[in-house]
Design an enzyme around this catalytic site. Structure first.
Site, PDB file in Angstrom:
ATOM      1  N   TYR A 175      52.804  38.545  37.562  1.00 18.76           N
ATOM      2  CA  TYR A 175      51.088  38.467  37.821  1.00 18.76           C
ATOM      3  C   TYR A 175      51.248  39.139  39.048  1.00 18.76           C
ATOM      4  CZ  TYR A 175      47.372  36.257  39.969  1.00 18.76           C
ATOM      5  OH  TYR A 175      46.028  35.958  40.560  1.00 18.76           O
ATOM      6  N   LYS A 181      48.889  42.365  40.339  1.00 20.62           N
ATOM      7  CA  LYS A 181      47.637  42.242  41.291  1.00 20.62           C
ATOM      8  C   LYS A 181      47.791  43.185  42.562  1.00 20.62           C
ATOM      9  CE  LYS A 181      44.651  39.722  41.170  1.00 20.62           C
ATOM     10  NZ  LYS A 181      43.096  40.018  40.594  1.00 20.62           N
ATOM     11  N   THR A 216      44.792  38.556  45.597  1.00 17.57           N
ATOM     12  CA  THR A 216      45.368  37.026  45.845  1.00 17.57           C
ATOM     13  C   THR A 216      46.393  37.117  46.930  1.00 17.57           C
ATOM     14  OG1 THR A 216      46.698  35.409  44.716  1.00 17.57           O
ATOM     15  CG2 THR A 216      46.844  37.611  43.943  1.00 17.57           C
ATOM     16  N   ASP A 217      46.619  35.737  47.613  1.00 22.12           N
ATOM     17  CA  ASP A 217      47.501  35.717  48.479  1.00 22.12           C
ATOM     18  C   ASP A 217      49.061  36.151  48.095  1.00 22.12           C
ATOM     19  OD1 ASP A 217      48.003  33.304  46.986  1.00 22.12           O
ATOM     20  OD2 ASP A 217      47.922  32.064  48.718  1.00 22.12           O
ATOM     21  N   GLU A 218      49.150  35.916  46.526  1.00 21.73           N
ATOM     22  CA  GLU A 218      50.451  36.018  46.099  1.00 21.73           C
ATOM     23  C   GLU A 218      51.047  37.515  46.059  1.00 21.73           C
ATOM     24  OE1 GLU A 218      51.429  33.885  42.427  1.00 21.73           O
ATOM     25  OE2 GLU A 218      49.618  32.693  42.487  1.00 21.73           O
TER      26      GLU A 218
HETATM   27  P1  NAD Z   1      40.754  32.646  34.983  1.00 26.32           P
HETATM   28  O1  NAD Z   1      42.117  32.932  34.173  1.00 26.32           O
HETATM   29  O2  NAD Z   1      40.026  31.288  34.980  1.00 26.32           O
HETATM   30  O3  NAD Z   1      39.493  33.787  34.362  1.00 26.32           O
HETATM   31  C1  NAD Z   1      39.705  35.060  34.223  1.00 26.32           C
HETATM   32  C2  NAD Z   1      38.434  35.447  33.347  1.00 26.32           C
HETATM   33  O4  NAD Z   1      38.738  36.973  32.987  1.00 26.32           O
HETATM   34  C3  NAD Z   1      38.186  34.801  32.002  1.00 26.32           C
HETATM   35  O5  NAD Z   1      37.062  34.539  31.713  1.00 26.32           O
HETATM   36  C4  NAD Z   1      38.816  35.849  31.100  1.00 26.32           C
HETATM   37  O6  NAD Z   1      38.260  35.716  29.726  1.00 26.32           O
HETATM   38  C5  NAD Z   1      38.712  37.224  31.864  1.00 26.32           C
HETATM   39  N1  NAD Z   1      39.215  38.006  31.506  1.00 26.32           N
HETATM   40  C6  NAD Z   1      40.523  38.403  31.208  1.00 26.32           C
HETATM   41  N2  NAD Z   1      41.108  39.341  30.535  1.00 26.32           N
HETATM   42  C7  NAD Z   1      39.877  40.302  30.397  1.00 26.32           C
HETATM   43  C8  NAD Z   1      39.752  41.506  30.113  1.00 26.32           C
HETATM   44  N3  NAD Z   1      40.684  42.446  29.929  1.00 26.32           N
HETATM   45  N4  NAD Z   1      38.503  42.143  30.047  1.00 26.32           N
HETATM   46  C9  NAD Z   1      37.332  41.281  30.508  1.00 26.32           C
HETATM   47  N5  NAD Z   1      37.532  39.969  30.781  1.00 26.32           N
HETATM   48  C10 NAD Z   1      38.969  39.658  30.904  1.00 26.32           C
HETATM   49  O7  NAD Z   1      40.993  33.265  36.489  1.00 26.32           O
HETATM   50  P2  NAD Z   1      40.402  32.700  37.958  1.00 26.32           P
HETATM   51  O8  NAD Z   1      41.450  31.680  38.389  1.00 26.32           O
HETATM   52  O9  NAD Z   1      39.067  32.462  37.443  1.00 26.32           O
HETATM   53  O10 NAD Z   1      40.827  33.835  38.911  1.00 26.32           O
HETATM   54  C11 NAD Z   1      39.774  35.110  38.813  1.00 26.32           C
HETATM   55  C12 NAD Z   1      40.229  36.229  39.927  1.00 26.32           C
HETATM   56  O11 NAD Z   1      40.557  35.381  41.173  1.00 26.32           O
HETATM   57  C13 NAD Z   1      41.409  36.776  39.619  1.00 26.32           C
HETATM   58  O12 NAD Z   1      41.352  38.019  39.599  1.00 26.32           O
HETATM   59  C14 NAD Z   1      42.545  35.948  40.182  1.00 26.32           C
HETATM   60  O13 NAD Z   1      43.654  36.937  40.344  1.00 26.32           O
HETATM   61  C15 NAD Z   1      41.891  35.892  41.458  1.00 26.32           C
HETATM   62  N6  NAD Z   1      42.306  34.476  42.227  1.00 26.32           N
HETATM   63  C16 NAD Z   1      42.695  33.452  41.679  1.00 26.32           C
HETATM   64  C17 NAD Z   1      43.150  32.472  42.527  1.00 26.32           C
HETATM   65  C18 NAD Z   1      43.068  30.874  41.743  1.00 26.32           C
HETATM   66  O14 NAD Z   1      43.678  30.250  42.646  1.00 26.32           O
HETATM   67  N7  NAD Z   1      42.961  30.534  40.614  1.00 26.32           N
HETATM   68  C19 NAD Z   1      43.240  32.652  43.851  1.00 26.32           C
HETATM   69  C20 NAD Z   1      43.057  33.899  44.369  1.00 26.32           C
HETATM   70  C21 NAD Z   1      42.522  35.010  43.672  1.00 26.32           C
END
Ligand code: NAD
Length: 348
Positions: free
Chosen positions: A149, A153, A125-127
């Site tokens: 968080y 990451k 993530t950009d964060e």
């Molecule tokens: P989300 O919270 O919607 O989904 C996370 C998923 O991971 C869920 O299905 C959860 O059940 C699963 N999970 C959590 N802990 C787990 C574990 N210990 N073992 C197995 N599964 C597990 O998140 P998202 O928004 O879909 O983000 C997905 C990825 O993208 C993350 O790594 C996040 O850091 C990254 N990201 C998100 C964004 C955003 O805007 N949402 C932006 C950039 C990067």
């Protein structure tokens, strides 16, 4: 071709898996997908097809090495989305963020090496860069994460890079900006506000609402992840930038407009602790080396996203309140999946 997708029942991971199964990525039309997901409050099994000839679903924890040893052998790649992803939750309790985001990523890297999985993409993530008052971060910018968080990451990014350098793990890292689109959990700003507006509830907006985020449609983000999987280089980091920068006030105004609501429904609430003011990515590297540019403009993408929530009340009510078919612990215990104090308008 066998691809293991961690966190494939969450917002972004499920979009990636659905697109793979729909034949949306060239050369991967016959790929077999194994989803490994713990199904935390954020993961919903209904985000994926109930049955599909090219899908295996494994409910489990990425920290469970014995499980990884059973699941990962024979796969050609791991695309790693699984994470605890909500900043507000990490402010209240960071333990599970360290456990899943750092320990889980390390376990995956270890078992990829052990099982001979030849490729891994770590979705970050950009964060991790912190907050930037002006200009944009390149991949060389220092990591200065401000929330637990973001720190978890950043630690995971450094861990997989160290596994590349030390052990030769074939891993690339993507760092994307704020995502929006269908199937996003209603704890995040866009779906929280849309669903609140559909329910006739006031919108709780953090602070003065002037925090700036760069918005990227989930479909563009997943296309970038797939591009990095197929053409990215080991040990390289790729910013997924080129989204549109808006203040939370701007996003709120657009949502009010799309839902035909009055600005008087907005309620200012105390700001998040340590709230980052501005995020901005320089996406030149991914554009110039792999040819990536986002395709979905924010105005169009946001309008379609609002329509999706309007058309899927059963889905968002389950995610928000654990009603009607939710499978997580909140549902089983009959309490809301989203604690009221989590229900504040934060972009991430
Ligand atoms: P989300 O919270 O919607 O989904 C996370 C998923 O991971 C869920 O299905 C959860 O059940 C699963 N999970 C959590 N802990 C787990 C574990 N210990 N073992 C197995 N599964 C597990 O998140 P998202 O928004 O879909 O983000 C997905 C990825 O993208 C993350 O790594 C996040 O850091 C990254 N990201 C998100 C964004 C955003 O805007 N949402 C932006 C950039 C990067």
């Amino acid at each position: 071709m066998r691809i293991a997708v961690t966190g494939g029942a969450g917002f972004i991971g499920s979009h990636y898996v659905r697109t793979l199964l729909d034949g949306g990525y060239q050369g991967y039309e016959n790929a077999h997908v194994t989803v490994l997901d713990k199904l935390t409050y954020a993961g919903l099994r209904v985000n994926l097809p109930a049955a599909h000839p090219r899908l295996d679903f494994v409910q489990g924890d990425i920290c469970d090495r014995a499980l990884l040893r059973r699941v990962l052998p024979g796969h050609d790649a791991v695309v790693h989305f699984a994470a605890e992803s909500h900043v507000d939750r990490s402010v209240r309790d960071a333990d599970v963020f360290t456990r899943t985001n750092v320990g889980g990523t390390q376990a995956l890297a270890d078992i990829c090496l052990e099982a001979g999985v030849p490729r891994m993409v770590h979705v970050s993530t950009d964060e991790v860069y912190g907050s930037i008052p002006e200009g944009s971060w390149t991949e060389e910018s220092p990591l200065l994460p401000n929330s637990p968080y973001a720190a978890s990451k950043a630690a995971a990014d450094l861990m997989v890079r160290a596994y590349w350098r030390t052990h030769g793990l074939n891993v690339s890292v993507t760092r994307c900006s704020n995502n929006y689109g269908p199937y996003q959990h209603p704890e995040k700003l866009v779906p929280l506000f849309v669903t609140h507006l559909l329910e006739g509830l006031p919108l709780p907006l953090y602070g003065d609402g002037r925090n700036v985020r760069e918005w990227m449609h989930v479909d563009d983000h997943c296309r970038a992840v797939q591009l990095v999987l197929t053409e990215g280089e080991a040990g390289e980091i790729y910013n997924v930038g080129g989204g549109e920068e808006l203040t939370n006030l701007d996003v709120t105004a657009r949502l009010l407009d799309l839902c035909g609501a009055d600005p008087s429904v907005v309620r200012r609430v105390a700001d998040r602790k340590g709230h980052d003011l501005r995020y901005s990515l320089d996406g030149t590297k991914l554009r110039d080396t792999l040819g990536f540019t986002p395709r979905i403009g924010f105005a169009q993408g946001l309008a379609e996203t609002v329509e999706w929530y309007r058309a899927h009340p059963r889905w968002w009510r389950t995610a928000k309140y654990g009603r009607s078919g939710g499978s997580g612990p909140a549902h089983r215990q009959g309490r809301p999946a989203m604690a009221p104090r989590a229900a504040v308008g934060s972009a991430r």
